[in-house]
Design a protein around this motif. Structure first.
Motif, PDB file in Angstrom:
ATOM      1  N   TYR A   9      11.862  36.428  48.700  1.00 25.94           N
ATOM      2  CA  TYR A   9      12.939  35.623  48.113  1.00 25.94           C
ATOM      3  C   TYR A   9      12.325  34.396  47.451  1.00 25.94           C
ATOM      4  O   TYR A   9      11.774  33.505  48.123  1.00 25.94           O
ATOM      5  CB  TYR A   9      13.941  35.228  49.191  1.00 25.94           C
ATOM      6  CG  TYR A   9      15.191  34.555  48.664  1.00 25.94           C
ATOM      7  CD1 TYR A   9      15.579  33.306  49.145  1.00 25.94           C
ATOM      8  CD2 TYR A   9      15.984  35.166  47.694  1.00 25.94           C
ATOM      9  CE1 TYR A   9      16.724  32.684  48.667  1.00 25.94           C
ATOM     10  CE2 TYR A   9      17.125  34.553  47.221  1.00 25.94           C
ATOM     11  CZ  TYR A   9      17.497  33.309  47.706  1.00 25.94           C
ATOM     12  OH  TYR A   9      18.635  32.699  47.236  1.00 25.94           O
ATOM     13  N   ILE A  12      12.730  30.514  48.540  1.00 31.44           N
ATOM     14  CA  ILE A  12      12.051  30.154  49.792  1.00 31.44           C
ATOM     15  C   ILE A  12      10.549  30.160  49.582  1.00 31.44           C
ATOM     16  O   ILE A  12       9.839  29.230  50.003  1.00 31.44           O
ATOM     17  CB  ILE A  12      12.426  31.119  50.928  1.00 31.44           C
ATOM     18  CG1 ILE A  12      13.909  31.000  51.264  1.00 31.44           C
ATOM     19  CG2 ILE A  12      11.582  30.848  52.160  1.00 31.44           C
ATOM     20  CD1 ILE A  12      14.386  31.973  52.315  1.00 31.44           C
ATOM     21  N   PRO A 102      18.321  30.028  58.276  1.00 31.83           N
ATOM     22  CA  PRO A 102      17.680  28.909  57.575  1.00 31.83           C
ATOM     23  C   PRO A 102      16.930  27.985  58.532  1.00 31.83           C
ATOM     24  O   PRO A 102      17.200  28.001  59.720  1.00 31.83           O
ATOM     25  CB  PRO A 102      18.865  28.189  56.931  1.00 31.83           C
ATOM     26  CG  PRO A 102      20.038  28.534  57.797  1.00 31.83           C
ATOM     27  CD  PRO A 102      19.770  29.870  58.378  1.00 31.83           C
TER      28      PRO A 102
ATOM     29  N   ARG B 291      22.097  34.184  55.448  1.00 33.00           N
ATOM     30  CA  ARG B 291      21.073  33.237  55.911  1.00 33.00           C
ATOM     31  C   ARG B 291      20.008  32.971  54.849  1.00 33.00           C
ATOM     32  O   ARG B 291      19.526  31.848  54.712  1.00 33.00           O
ATOM     33  CB  ARG B 291      20.380  33.786  57.153  1.00 33.00           C
ATOM     34  CG  ARG B 291      21.165  33.684  58.432  1.00 33.00           C
ATOM     35  CD  ARG B 291      20.401  34.447  59.521  1.00 33.00           C
ATOM     36  NE  ARG B 291      21.131  34.503  60.756  1.00 33.00           N
ATOM     37  CZ  ARG B 291      21.042  33.601  61.723  1.00 33.00           C
ATOM     38  NH1 ARG B 291      20.268  32.557  61.584  1.00 33.00           N
ATOM     39  NH2 ARG B 291      21.729  33.739  62.815  1.00 33.00           N
ATOM     40  N   THR B 292      19.596  34.011  54.155  1.00 35.53           N
ATOM     41  CA  THR B 292      18.483  33.854  53.216  1.00 35.53           C
ATOM     42  C   THR B 292      18.818  32.875  52.088  1.00 35.53           C
ATOM     43  O   THR B 292      18.025  31.956  51.819  1.00 35.53           O
ATOM     44  CB  THR B 292      18.053  35.229  52.682  1.00 35.53           C
ATOM     45  OG1 THR B 292      17.706  36.072  53.779  1.00 35.53           O
ATOM     46  CG2 THR B 292      16.871  35.108  51.755  1.00 35.53           C
ATOM     47  N   PRO B 293      19.949  32.999  51.430  1.00 34.09           N
ATOM     48  CA  PRO B 293      20.257  32.001  50.404  1.00 34.09           C
ATOM     49  C   PRO B 293      20.402  30.600  50.982  1.00 34.09           C
ATOM     50  O   PRO B 293      19.986  29.616  50.360  1.00 34.09           O
ATOM     51  CB  PRO B 293      21.585  32.461  49.806  1.00 34.09           C
ATOM     52  CG  PRO B 293      21.880  33.792  50.341  1.00 34.09           C
ATOM     53  CD  PRO B 293      20.975  34.062  51.468  1.00 34.09           C
ATOM     54  N   LEU B 294      20.982  30.499  52.185  1.00 35.88           N
ATOM     55  CA  LEU B 294      21.095  29.177  52.808  1.00 35.88           C
ATOM     56  C   LEU B 294      19.714  28.586  53.074  1.00 35.88           C
ATOM     57  O   LEU B 294      19.482  27.382  52.872  1.00 35.88           O
ATOM     58  CB  LEU B 294      21.874  29.293  54.126  1.00 35.88           C
ATOM     59  CG  LEU B 294      23.379  29.533  54.000  1.00 35.88           C
ATOM     60  CD1 LEU B 294      23.999  29.747  55.381  1.00 35.88           C
ATOM     61  CD2 LEU B 294      24.062  28.358  53.309  1.00 35.88           C
ATOM     62  N   ALA B 295      18.797  29.438  53.521  1.00 35.43           N
ATOM     63  CA  ALA B 295      17.434  28.971  53.738  1.00 35.43           C
ATOM     64  C   ALA B 295      16.807  28.546  52.418  1.00 35.43           C
ATOM     65  O   ALA B 295      16.049  27.562  52.357  1.00 35.43           O
ATOM     66  CB  ALA B 295      16.600  30.068  54.389  1.00 35.43           C
ATOM     67  N   GLY B 296      17.105  29.287  51.343  1.00 36.73           N
ATOM     68  CA  GLY B 296      16.583  28.928  50.029  1.00 36.73           C
ATOM     69  C   GLY B 296      17.082  27.563  49.585  1.00 36.73           C
ATOM     70  O   GLY B 296      16.308  26.722  49.101  1.00 36.73           O
ATOM     71  N   LYS B 320      18.263  24.962  40.883  1.00 34.93           N
ATOM     72  CA  LYS B 320      17.962  26.159  41.671  1.00 34.93           C
ATOM     73  C   LYS B 320      18.939  26.268  42.838  1.00 34.93           C
ATOM     74  O   LYS B 320      19.472  27.346  43.136  1.00 34.93           O
ATOM     75  CB  LYS B 320      16.524  26.098  42.178  1.00 34.93           C
ATOM     76  CG  LYS B 320      16.128  27.348  42.953  1.00 34.93           C
ATOM     77  CD  LYS B 320      14.700  27.268  43.462  1.00 34.93           C
ATOM     78  CE  LYS B 320      13.718  27.557  42.387  1.00 34.93           C
ATOM     79  NZ  LYS B 320      12.323  27.622  42.903  1.00 34.93           N
ATOM     80  N   ILE B 324      21.733  29.265  43.621  1.00 37.60           N
ATOM     81  CA  ILE B 324      21.850  29.988  44.896  1.00 37.60           C
ATOM     82  C   ILE B 324      23.257  29.805  45.467  1.00 37.60           C
ATOM     83  O   ILE B 324      23.849  30.740  46.016  1.00 37.60           O
ATOM     84  CB  ILE B 324      20.801  29.494  45.907  1.00 37.60           C
ATOM     85  CG1 ILE B 324      19.390  29.695  45.350  1.00 37.60           C
ATOM     86  CG2 ILE B 324      20.942  30.229  47.229  1.00 37.60           C
ATOM     87  CD1 ILE B 324      18.304  29.038  46.185  1.00 37.60           C
ATOM     88  N   GLN B 327      25.618  32.202  43.827  1.00 31.77           N
ATOM     89  CA  GLN B 327      25.430  33.575  44.317  1.00 31.77           C
ATOM     90  C   GLN B 327      26.054  33.741  45.700  1.00 31.77           C
ATOM     91  O   GLN B 327      26.722  34.731  45.991  1.00 31.77           O
ATOM     92  CB  GLN B 327      23.932  33.903  44.380  1.00 31.77           C
ATOM     93  CG  GLN B 327      23.284  34.031  43.022  1.00 31.77           C
ATOM     94  CD  GLN B 327      21.761  34.076  43.108  1.00 31.77           C
ATOM     95  OE1 GLN B 327      21.182  33.817  44.165  1.00 31.77           O
ATOM     96  NE2 GLN B 327      21.116  34.395  42.001  1.00 31.77           N
ATOM     97  N   VAL B 459      18.018  39.182  46.907  1.00 36.77           N
ATOM     98  CA  VAL B 459      19.094  38.569  47.679  1.00 36.77           C
ATOM     99  C   VAL B 459      19.930  37.697  46.764  1.00 36.77           C
ATOM    100  O   VAL B 459      19.411  36.967  45.933  1.00 36.77           O
ATOM    101  CB  VAL B 459      18.499  37.719  48.821  1.00 36.77           C
ATOM    102  CG1 VAL B 459      19.585  36.877  49.482  1.00 36.77           C
ATOM    103  CG2 VAL B 459      17.831  38.610  49.844  1.00 36.77           C
TER     104      VAL B 459
END
Lengths: 227, 523
Positions: A9, A12, A102, B291-296, B320, B324, B327, B459
């Motif tokens: 991703y 990240i 996250p 979770r992945t977009p939130l982590a991004g 950026k 996200i 999305q 994602v």
């Protein structure tokens, strides 16, 4: 210190790579499992940050393969899979740490620093050699009463030498740990940064800490070992 | 303390205990009844034997009574028999004439008298009585004509007619008019019978009880043995939980009555396992997609804000993060739409939609991407066909399907959009080349968050919700959506009843398609 980030991703991957680089790590990053395994097998990383759900080869397969090959790199799993069985599987497969997404970047950074210390059998984040004190957590450097300002590269070099206090470190090793895999830095950059470092941490009234071993490399220590 | 409701729950009773109690009580009842009947029969039998013996004795004694002229001679009165003469537990007799006068009686009677009991030789009268000395006894009474001296014993009868062998009213030359009927009563104690009966009175119930206990014990053991597979089944069922759905119930020596139950149970466990795994996978996929977009977003903003930077770097980090966010917002909105449709709260606003027009209209946003990927698109759509449907929802379905087709068709591949009539249905086909799915994938293709790519790359761009949402929408519109994979071609079929189809040659005043702004496709 050298870190590999294997994360598909992009946001990240890019943010973690940038944050670690700004924290004086030499960072390589990959977006899929095949490239990640190739990088990890071909280079000696201190820490590998590994996502589990990767295209081509999944993270668990990479982890098991590296451990089978005897890789000494510390591996931190960074994933959205939060089930207990996933965490247990990851740790039992050879991971050194497991961080859920996250995450707070500060925490990730602290965990990476812990893993680096473990790699070099260091318990405390404070390294003291003679009257030189290096705080690997805050990147603060002090000799005697004087705080010493170092650039990112200078600090990286000093921290790398300090982690291997008393050991001779070759130019190649220094170069590999200071620069990313695809760096186009010149080969004499190590000598240049050694000189910069000596200028900052060594004074006439201070004992010499950085010693040259011709043909072998450099070592950081309060005394030169008897040959 | 919580008050109990009127219907208190009772713990279910054990099958084993119910069986044992039922068998025990039935056995005890049957054996008790049997013992009672047996006792009754034995008592009757014993007294019948007693009465027969006493009757025989009375008849024998009767033969020892003669009439001599007008006198009645009781032979055993002068010379009493031992049983009448003994002191210990004597028997008694008493004889009356036809006038009721006592002719003879046992000396042992003393001042007491036996009751006068009438009866015949054939059917003597029998009574229970208390003997003069207080012992319980029984007495037999005969009334008969005594033998006249010199008469044969066999012809002596209380009924003269029985002696009239010639039928002339004169029984063999004997003058019966002179005979005087007498009544003999013989009494004897029933102590022996009572003793036997009292033994039976405790023996029979005791035997019944012991037999019941033995039977119940044996049956309880047998039931326990035979119900052991049920215990094993219970034990294995108790071990089945959400973490052990891989296990199946396996019981050795299962009775044939329970085998269908176990088979059905295992079938249900298997289905439960599939459902749990499906649920687990769904949750894991959803967690990854959210979770992945939130982590991004978090790592981008945290690293961006960790030190002083140039304005441009901040702007890039913010842009950026916003991308996200959009999305993720789309994923959340799609999930909410799914929830609304499934709960039946989505309002279907039916209108007449020009099918060819809407098919082309929804394709337009994807045309550029199709060109970039060098896709060829073939159209074979019947003109003048109108679909009675919710235009907004129908467009959403088409946009999802077009997005999938454009994304997953191989570079330089082909797309086909066709319409046909099949029986009572009108079908819209959307077919593309470059399909890498297999038949087994089709069973999950409409599941939420399902993606063929197990690593779930891209994602935020492809979340695996498009087909799931499309199916729910088509169901809500009264249609049907099906997919097919054949030789590298992926086909989606939207099927609607002909009842919802109009054609252009019908009522011209019917409202045509409403023009709507494009709706963002689900991911």
């Amino acid at each position: 210190m050298r870190v590999l980030v294997i994360e598909d991703y992009e946001p990240i991957r890019q943010a973690v790579a940038q944050g670690l680089s700004e924290a004086a790590f030499a960072v390589d990053s990959c977006a899929n499992g095949r490239d990640g395994l190739w990088y990890a097998e071909g280079n000696d990383y201190d820490v590998i940050i590994l996502d589990l759900m990767l295209p081509d080869i999944d993270g668990l397969t990479i982890l098991r393969r590296l451990r089978q090959q005897g890789s000494a790199a510390r591996i931190l799993i960074l994933t959205a899979k939060d089930a207990v069985e996933d965490r247990v599987t990851g740790l039992n497969s050879g991971a050194d740490d497991y961080v859920l997404k996250p995450f707070m970047f500060e925490e990730l950074l602290a965990r990476v620093q812990v893993l680096v210390r473990r790699r070099y059998d260091r318990v405390s984040p404070i390294i003291q050699i003679d009257n030189l004190v290096i705080d690997t957590a805050s990147h603060a450097v002090q000799r005697g009463e004087e705080s010493i300002e170092l650039t990112k590269r200078e600090y990286s070099l000093l921290a790398f030498l300090a982690m291997r206090e008393g050991q001779v470190v070759s130019r190649t090793e220094i170069w590999e740990n200071l620069y990313e895999f695809e760096s186009d830095a010149h080969s004499n950059v190590v000598d240049v940064y050694i000189r910069y470092l000596r200028n900052k941490i060594e004074r006439p009234d201070w004992s010499k800490l950085i010693h040259t071993r011709r043909g072998f490399g450099y070592l950081l220590g309060s005394e030169v070992p008897v040959s | 303390m919580m008050a109990l409701g009127s219907k208190q729950l009772r713990a279910p009773r054990s099958l084993r205990s119910q069986l044992i109690v039922a068998i025990a009580s039935t056995t005890l009842l049957v054996l008790s009844l049997t013992a009672s009947v047996l006792y009754g029969l034995l008592r009757q039998n014993l007294y019948a034997q007693f009465d027969d013996l006493l009757g025989a004795k009375a008849r024998a004694l009767a033969s020892m009574i003669e009439q001599d002229g007008t006198e009645i001679d009781v032979e055993f009165a002068a010379y009493p028999l031992q049983e009448f003469a003994r002191q210990e537990r004597p028997e008694y007799f008493q004889v009356w004439d036809d006038n009721g006068a006592v002719i003879a009686r046992s000396r042992r009677l003393g001042e007491d008298h036996l009751p006068l009991i009438n009866g015949s030789r054939i059917a003597p009268g029998i009574e229970s009585l208390q003997l003069p000395d207080g012992r319980p006894g029984r007495a037999v009474g005969l009334s008969f004509l005594p033998r006249v001296e010199g008469e044969e014993l066999e012809t002596a009868s209380s009924n003269p007619e029985e002696n009239d062998t010639e039928g002339d009213g004169d029984p063999d030359g004997i003058d019966f008019s002179r005979r005087r009927p007498v009544t003999l009563v013989v009494a004897r104690e029933t102590a022996d019978v009572e003793r036997v009966l009292s033994h039976l009175l405790w023996l029979l119930p005791t035997s019944a009880l012991l037999a019941s206990l033995t039977i119940v014990t044996v049956l309880a053991w047998a039931i326990t043995q035979r119900l052991a597979p049920v215990d094993e089944l219970t034990k294995q069922m108790n071990e089945v939980d959400a973490d052990h759905l891989n296990d199946r119930v396996q019981v050795m020596d299962l009775p044939s009555e329970l085998q269908p139950v176990v088979e059905r149970l295992n079938d249900l466990i298997a289905r439960l396992q599939v459902a749990f795994e499906h649920e687990k996978r769904l949750v894991a996929d959803m967690a990854h997609e959210l979770r992945t977009p939130l982590a991004g977003i978090r790592s981008t903003l945290e690293v961006g804000g960790s030190r002083h930077r140039k304005a441009n770097e901040y702007r890039l980090a913010i842009e950026k993060s916003l991308r996200i966010c959009r999305q993720t917002e789309s994923i959340v909105c799609t999930l909410l739409s799914l929830a609304r449709i499934e709960s039946g709260r989505e309002v279907v606003d039916t209108a007449c939609v020009d099918l060819k027009l809407v098919l082309h209209d929804c394709w337009e946003p994807w045309q550029r991407q199709a060109i970039n990927r060098e896709l060829t698109v073939d159209w074979d759509v019947e003109p003048g066909v109108f679909l009675q449907t919710d235009a907004t929802m129908f467009r959403l379905v088409l946009q999802n399907l077009y997005e999938n087709a454009v994304t997953y068709t191989n570079h330089g591949g082909n797309l086909e959009v066709t319409t046909t009539t099949l029986g009572n249905h009108y079908v819209i086909h959307l077919t593309n080349t470059g399909c890498e799915l297999s038949e087994p994938d089709l069973t999950s293709i409409f599941d939420r968050f399902w993606r063929a790519d197990e690593s779930r790359t891209a994602v935020g761009v492809h979340a695996g919700l498009g087909l799931s949402l499309s199916r729910r929408i088509v169901d809500a519109l009264g249609g049907n959506i099906a997919v097919n994979v054949r030789e590298g071609r992926f086909e989606v079929c939207l099927r609607f009843d002909n009842d919802s189809i109009d054609r252009e040659d019908l009522d011209e005043e019917r409202p045509r398609m409403r023009t709507l702004s494009s709706v963002k496709p689900a991911l």
